[in-house]
Design an enzyme around this catalytic site. Structure first.
Site, mmCIF file in Angstrom:
data_model
loop_
_atom_site.group_PDB
_atom_site.id
_atom_site.type_symbol
_atom_site.label_atom_id
_atom_site.label_comp_id
_atom_site.label_asym_id
_atom_site.label_seq_id
_atom_site.Cartn_x
_atom_site.Cartn_y
_atom_site.Cartn_z
ATOM 1 C CG ASP A 64 25.479 26.537 -11.610
ATOM 2 O OD1 ASP A 64 25.505 27.786 -11.626
ATOM 3 O OD2 ASP A 64 26.213 25.845 -12.342
ATOM 4 C CG HIS A 65 27.301 30.399 -9.945
ATOM 5 N ND1 HIS A 65 27.313 29.309 -10.791
ATOM 6 C CD2 HIS A 65 28.570 30.891 -9.952
ATOM 7 C CE1 HIS A 65 28.544 29.157 -11.287
ATOM 8 N NE2 HIS A 65 29.317 30.103 -10.779
ATOM 9 C CG ASP A 119 31.568 28.817 -14.833
ATOM 10 O OD1 ASP A 119 30.944 29.279 -13.867
ATOM 11 O OD2 ASP A 119 32.589 28.112 -14.704
ATOM 12 N NE ARG A 379 39.259 30.003 -10.761
ATOM 13 C CZ ARG A 379 38.440 30.346 -11.744
ATOM 14 N NH1 ARG A 379 37.266 30.876 -11.457
ATOM 15 N NH2 ARG A 379 38.780 30.185 -12.995
ATOM 16 N NE ARG A 535 32.703 36.003 -10.902
ATOM 17 C CZ ARG A 535 33.695 35.658 -10.077
ATOM 18 N NH1 ARG A 535 34.628 36.514 -9.760
ATOM 19 N NH2 ARG A 535 33.752 34.443 -9.577
#
Length: 641
Positions: A64-65, A119, A379, A535
């Site tokens: 998904d990233h 995550d 964020r 991460r």
């Protein structure tokens, strides 16, 4: 004395230790998740452990990233993850299926279960009554290999909700209010548990928005009770059999209590460059907006996007605004297409993006120079959008949609319309984008492309550390500062030697070369060092560059654990004012480190100034043994596997 819901779930999963605050415990992990930005490291580590398959009830590998294919790197990472998932018995979610946390909520989350994810926004699952914790990749790899996770028992904050939200005020405003009250470090070492009669007015996806952004508090996780609203959500997903009612004991005790009357809240906005820099929308006048992005694991649910579609229907996005919308899952996108809401958004002038993290992780949609960008994300750290001069504001979907029409930041309470969410009777599960492991896993060949490099492994700790202070930074350094995340660097998440060349590049571009010139050294930091993402690249890149210890006023939870897992010693000033006594490029040393760690008292000698500075190490006996071995992988292979 009654138990909080958080402690009930932990007690049900307790393998080792006592459920007492500050004590280290081992819990059973029911489920794990990874995503592709962290997944390659996780699965390289799992391979290094030499196990035959996962020990969890369910493990899922999401893509998904890194879904933009600008070169072979991302595609190679995806193929590696797909094949290694098949080898070890892990479900694989293909690119385009959606964002890991939204998909986990829809398809696999269960009240009362435990979930560990590589995550930081894994606590989204707390909206279903789960203990869902974000952790470093190596912790997740060990959890898959053993079914175990070690953690310190957190304190529990009770956020007691009363009343009901007023029209045009949303779940996003609740968590922004909590952040305003508690700050980005207010949840460190704590679980946030939501109770009170106000809970019943919030849907599961509302709750998931709140628990998702609990990560910005620095909290271990956040959790809501499992009630009839939870049952209704699971029925929509065709999973009512996974429901069970769960709540805190009526006489449960908490370490802190924050009371919120939902009826008093108003639309809020987090200003640059921190999620706790919160003000009412109505107080920010005439803020012209250039870009608006709606989506992310915080605000990409069906109900969120139906509200957006309802506001946009029959209207036009302001000519000066670029509006992008990314649904959280393929099932949501399919339903929006079927009911006409997708057409309403497109007709208004919205750009529809792939069901993925996209702009939130810095993968595309970087704003123009000096832009004002409103985002429904979690964020707004400096430079995270991909444009260092951009100013990013965090808002609810309602604020984003009305602002897209007006061209400036606007309070949605000006609207004189009624929204019809039009919930379907049932969401159809889209299994065409899930790949389940084969019956015969022994014949699976793992495919590894040329960009995938071995992860760095530390060596056993010696008795003396010495070197220069190669970097000194201020408070609230994020993992985005330590290891920037943007479209140009994300394809190299599986290539630490290349990635390390960009460590701290938004703070000090000379840092990597300085480490190479001096054989590594020490980093000095302020309060809440390492906040943000789970991460572990933010630890692996400094490890590759030879960093021996990081000395700060205080650490964010996940990053501190990642440093220990990498064999880098996290130390704190016994007296925070001593931060001022250590200078950039000073020569420092720590003698007898192996003897001092068990006492928790460590002495740093600054050879440049002659000062002796007292430090403290806060960690368990197991943490110390991990550091002695040179990291968690070395420890796990000897002690756990």
């Amino acid at each position: 004395m009654g138990l909080s819901l958080a402690y009930k779930v932990l007690k049900d999963h307790l393998i080792e230790g006592e459920l007492k605050q500050g004590q280290e415990i081992c819990i059973k992990v029911d489920q794990t998740l990874t995503q592709d930005s962290t997944g390659t490291m996780v699965y390289l580590q799992l391979e290094a452990m030499g196990v035959e398959g996962v020990k969890t009830d369910l493990s899922v590998a999401y893509i998904d990233h890194n879904t933009l294919q600008q070169g072979f790197e991302n595609a190679d990472d995806h193929e590696f993850i797909k094949t290694v998932a098949a080898k070890y018995g892990i479900v694989y979610s293909k690119p385009g299926n959606g964002i890991c946390h939204q998909l986990q909520l829809e398809n696999f989350g269960k009240p009362g279960a435990t979930l560990l994810g590589s995550d930081s926004h894994t606590p989204t699952g707390g909206g279903l009554g789960m203990i869902s914790i974000g952790a470093g990749g190596l912790d997740v790899a060990v959890a898959m290999a053993t079914g175990k996770y070690f953690m310190k028992v957190p304190k529990v904050i009770n956020v007691k909700l009363s009343g009901k939200l007023s029209p045009w005020v949303s779940a996003k405003d609740i968590i922004l209010h909590v952040l305003r009250e508690l700050s980005v470090k207010g949840g460190v070492g704590k679980i946030v548990e939501y109770t009170g009669e106000g809970v019943s007015s919030l849907s599961v996806t509302d709750r998931a928005t709140i628990t998702n952004m609990g990560a910005e508090l620095g909290a271990t996780t956040s959790i809501f009770p499992s009630d009839l609203n939870t049952l209704e959500y699971l029925k929509l997903q065709g999973r009512e059999g996974d429901w069970k009612e769960m709540s805190a004991d009526v006489d449960a005790t908490y370490d802190e209590v924050l009371e919120i009357d939902l009826s008093t809240l108003e639309p809020l906005v987090a200003q640059p460059h921190s999620p706790d820099n919160v003000r009412p929308v109505k107080e920010i006048i005439n803020l012209k907006v250039d870009q608006i992005s709606i989506g992310s694991c915080t605000n990409s649910s069906y109900s969120d996007l139906m509200k957006v579609a309802g506001i946009l229907k029959g209207k036009k996005v302001h000519p000066d605004v670029s509006l992008s919308i990314a649904p959280g899952s393929s099932a949501i996108l399919k339903t929006l297409a079927e009911n006409g809401a997708l057409a309403d958004m497109i007709a208004a002038g919205a750009r529809i993006l792939e069901c993925a993290c996209g702009p939130c992780i810095g993968m595309g949609q970087a704003p123009k120079t000096d832009a004002i960008s409103l985002r429904t994300f979690n964020r707004n750290f400096f430079g995270r959008s991909g444009t260092e001069s951009a100013q990013v504001y965090l808002v609810s979907p309602e604020v984003a949609a009305v602002s897209a029409l007006k061209g400036y930041l606007e309070d949605p309470r000006i609207l004189d319309i009624e929204l019809d969410i039009n919930m379907p009777e049932k969401f159809e599960r889209n299994d065409s984008l899930f790949v389940y492991p084969p019956a015969d896993r022994k014949s699976v060949e793992v495919v590894m492309g040329p960009n995938i490099k071995p992860f760095p492994i530390n060596k056993a700790l010696g008795d003396k550390l010495e070197g220069k202070v190669v970097l000194k930074v201020e408070d609230n350094i994020t993992t985005d500062h330590i290891m920037p995340s943007n479209a140009s660097l994300l394809p190299y998440r599986s290539n630490i030697p290349h990635l390390a060349n960009f460590s701290f590049s938004t703070v000090d571009k000379e840092f990597p070369q300085r480490c190479k010139d001096n054989g590594g050294g020490f980093i000095i930091g302020g309060d809440n060092y390492g906040q943000g993402s789970s991460r572990e690249h933010a630890a692996l890149a400094p490890l590759y560059l030879g960093i021996k210890a990081v000395i700060t006023k205080s650490f964010a939870r996940i990053h501190k654990a990642n440093l220990i897992n990498s064999g880098i010693i996290p130390l704190e000033f016994a007296d925070a004012s001593d931060y001022d006594k250590v200078g950039f490029m000073d020569d420092v040393e720590i003698e007898n480190i192996l003897d001092m760690l068990p006492s928790g008292k460590v002495t740093l000698k600054d050879k440049t100034t002659g000062e002796s500075i007292e430090l403290k190490f806060e960690g368990s006996e197991r943490d110390i043994e991990i550091l002695r071995r040179g990291g968690y992988l070395n420890y796990a292979k000897s002690n756990l596997i």
